[in-house]
Motif scaffolding. Structure first.
Motif, PDB file in Angstrom:
ATOM      1  N   GLU A 320       3.262 -41.852 -22.832  1.00  0.00           N
ATOM      2  CA  GLU A 320       3.249 -41.352 -24.267  1.00  0.00           C
ATOM      3  C   GLU A 320       3.750 -39.726 -24.055  1.00  0.00           C
ATOM      4  OE1 GLU A 320       0.831 -40.618 -28.266  1.00  0.00           O
ATOM      5  OE2 GLU A 320      -0.218 -40.466 -26.508  1.00  0.00           O
ATOM      6  N   ARG A 321       3.109 -38.856 -23.000  1.00  0.00           N
ATOM      7  CA  ARG A 321       3.578 -37.671 -22.878  1.00  0.00           C
ATOM      8  C   ARG A 321       4.737 -37.297 -22.072  1.00  0.00           C
ATOM      9  NH1 ARG A 321       0.426 -33.305 -24.498  1.00  0.00           N
ATOM     10  NH2 ARG A 321      -1.638 -33.978 -25.495  1.00  0.00           N
ATOM     11  N   GLY A 322       5.134 -38.577 -21.537  1.00  0.00           N
ATOM     12  CA  GLY A 322       6.586 -38.659 -20.816  1.00  0.00           C
ATOM     13  C   GLY A 322       7.811 -39.025 -21.537  1.00  0.00           C
ATOM     14  N   ARG A 323       7.543 -39.382 -22.854  1.00  0.00           N
ATOM     15  CA  ARG A 323       8.649 -39.730 -23.752  1.00  0.00           C
ATOM     16  C   ARG A 323       9.260 -38.703 -24.570  1.00  0.00           C
ATOM     17  NH1 ARG A 323       5.115 -44.423 -24.335  1.00  0.00           N
ATOM     18  NH2 ARG A 323       5.428 -46.013 -22.816  1.00  0.00           N
ATOM     19  N   GLY A 324       8.972 -37.486 -24.278  1.00  0.00           N
ATOM     20  CA  GLY A 324       9.523 -36.350 -25.145  1.00  0.00           C
ATOM     21  C   GLY A 324      10.940 -36.132 -24.594  1.00  0.00           C
ATOM     22  N   SER A 325      11.404 -35.096 -24.853  1.00  0.00           N
ATOM     23  CA  SER A 325      12.951 -34.611 -24.409  1.00  0.00           C
ATOM     24  C   SER A 325      12.746 -34.558 -23.083  1.00  0.00           C
ATOM     25  CB  SER A 325      13.488 -33.588 -25.125  1.00  0.00           C
ATOM     26  OG  SER A 325      12.486 -32.262 -24.981  1.00  0.00           O
ATOM     27  N   VAL A 326      11.819 -33.799 -22.467  1.00  0.00           N
ATOM     28  CA  VAL A 326      11.886 -33.386 -21.011  1.00  0.00           C
ATOM     29  C   VAL A 326      11.950 -34.765 -20.011  1.00  0.00           C
ATOM     30  CG1 VAL A 326      10.445 -32.402 -19.286  1.00  0.00           C
ATOM     31  CG2 VAL A 326      10.949 -31.200 -21.476  1.00  0.00           C
TER      32      VAL A 326
END
Length: 521
Positions: A320-326
């Motif tokens: 979940e925290r790895g599916r942002g733009s970065v």
């Protein structure tokens, strides 16, 4: 009238069009009959000027006046009543009932018309409209921006004979005034719904033409064609503004690439130019670590951070925290963005903190060094729907330049390290780390020459290591080398305090003491 157009229409011969071009000023027509639309209209013309004041074109909007006929029909006028709209010269601009043969001609009671408008008094008189029917006529003035207009009301004589003369006069005058008020009210509506929005649109166009890319009409909610035109204009201005800020960022970034020579300074300055030259509120560079948690570490930042980046807990793992733009940019190797932070599900873990700081969209651009994504160059924007095609293309080019700069700095650092290693290999012994034989002999030669010139003594100390050769011959090279390194370890410290140049070889060691005459026997 625009809805009735089916093909291009040439309005170059229209008086209001020519006047707008000649005066470079907002112009209103009289009531005109559309050649293609076949309806009565009032046209508003606004010239569009370039920064030098030259006319680029004319923006024209027209108001359909068919509703005037509906108003007159609902007024229950006597049969055969004629209502005409007349300009200051007595020319008929519009007529009800609409008979095209009358348009453009003078009123039949021209002299009476001239005297009436000269006296400024509305009074009835007998006249005929060319159809043989006697009528009583009354005129009323209508204020109009582009010139005087008059309303002419002609009522059949038979109707007059049915009422008292005084009552009739009052009725005719009152009817003319009511109709004039109706037309004036219509003009007020045209002014509010057409002229003012066009003026706002023109003002925004002129500001945009002078270089103010923040210009907006502020009337995008206006209905109809004008509202759609204003909305399109605002979108175009926004696109130009975002493209220009990306160009400023790219230009300043290229200058930074030429100046900065070390990696931390380059990354920090590239974040700075994005905020100060590109006006992005926050920019940062992060690197992807190859640890088990696939951590993302921020290595440079500039702008309105306020602790935001340290609270994000970013990763490039597919979580979940790895599916942002970065995270998406690092895993996919392509630009990744969130254009609506307020609604995009990928921004859910950080939405509250980001919105609290007034950011509405974000883009992350991958940094590729030697064919591998090492991290991202990330920018926030305060408006939603940022980072469209042209802006994204320019920023991606900047990220590519930054990647090249990082790769060049790292390549240069490796080259310098290799050169230092090569230089050391030429002057130092690989086993002991001490100066090698060539450097030692060179220093001996220099010291002896100095001693001869100054008449001072010089000495070479040759310590003897007994059984060193036997050590190499029996246990082997590893113990022998270890023993040699153990002997060599204190020699650099001695050289530092006694101006010595130590040199150690497997068979013998020599220490040059160029300034030890007081110690010699």
């Amino acid at each position: 009238a625009a809805r009735a157009l089916r093909k291009p229409v040439n309005i170059a011969d229209r008086e209001y069009f020519r006047r707008a071009l000649a005066t470079h000023a907002f112009t209103l027509s009289g009531v005109i009959f559309g050649r293609d639309s076949k309806v009565y209209t009032v046209a508003a013309a606004q010239p569009l000027l370039d920064p030098a004041g030259e006319a680029l074109g004319v923006l024209v909007a027209s108001v359909d006046l068919n509703w005037i006929g509906d108003t007159l029909r609902s007024a229950a006028l006597p049969e055969n009543t004629v209502v005409s709209l007349v300009d200051g010269s007595g020319t008929i601009l519009a007529r009800f009932p609409g008979t095209g043969s009358y348009l453009g001609k003078k009123v039949p009671d021209l002299e009476f018309f001239r005297s009436a408008i000269a006296d400024g008094v509305s009074r009835p008189a007998e006249s005929t409209d060319g159809d043989g029917l006697e009528r009583f006529v009354s005129y009323a003035g209508v204020p109009f921006k582009s010139g005087d207009l008059f309303l002419r009301v002609a009522v059949p004589s038979w109707y007059v004979q049915q009422a008292a003369a005084s009552s009739l006069r009052q009725g005719l005058t009152g009817l003319a005034l009511v109709l004039a008020a109706t037309l004036l009210l219509a003009w007020f509506a045209a002014e509010r719904l057409v002229a003012r929005p066009i003026a706002r649109l023109t003002e925004a166009t002129e500001r945009l033409g002078s270089g103010d890319l923040s210009a907006r009409t502020g009337i995008e909610r206006h209905g109809g064609e004008i509202g759609r035109l204003a909305s399109s204009f605002d979108r175009l201005a926004g696109h130009l503004e975002r493209t220009r800020r990306a160009l400023r960022t790219l230009s300043a970034g290229n200058r930074t690439l030429l100046r900065e020579q070390d990696e931390p300074s380059l990354l920090a300055q590239m974040c700075r130019v994005a905020v100060e030259a590109g006006r992005y509120p926050l920019a940062f560079v992060c690197f992807a670590l190859d640890d088990e948690a696939k951590t993302v570490r921020v290595v440079a930042r500039h702008g309105a951070d306020d602790g935001l980046l340290d609270s994000l807990g970013m990763t490039w793992a597919d979580t979940e925290r790895g599916r942002g733009s970065v995270g998406n940019a690092i895993r996919g190797g392509q630009p990744a963005f969130v254009r609506h932070i307020a609604t995009d599900p990928n921004a859910a873990p950080w939405r509250a903190e980001i919105l609290k700081r007034g950011f509405a969209s974000v883009v992350s651009l991958p940094l590729k060094v030697e064919g591998r994504v090492i991290g991202t160059y990330t920018l926030f924007a305060r408006e939603a729907d940022a980072f469209d095609g042209d802006e994204l293309e320019l920023l991606d080019e900047m990220a590519a330049d930054l990647s090249y700069g990082v790769e060049a700095i790292r390549r240069r650092a490796r080259q310098l390290e290799a050169e230092r290693a090569m230089e050391r290999a030429l002057t130092h012994d690989a086993l002991s780390g001490l100066p090698n034989r060539g450097r030692f002999l060179l220093r001996v030669d220099e010291a002896l020459g100095e001693a001869l010139r100054e008449g001072s003594p010089a000495a070479v100390l040759v310590p003897h290591l007994p059984h060193l050769q036997a050590l190499y011959a029996a246990p082997g090279y590893d113990p022998g080398n270890a023993a040699l390194r153990q002997v060599a370890r204190p020699l650099p410290r001695a050289g530092a305090t006694a101006a010595l140049v130590p040199h150690l070889q497997m068979a013998a060691s020599g220490l040059l003491l160029p300034a030890c005459r007081d110690r010699l026997p």
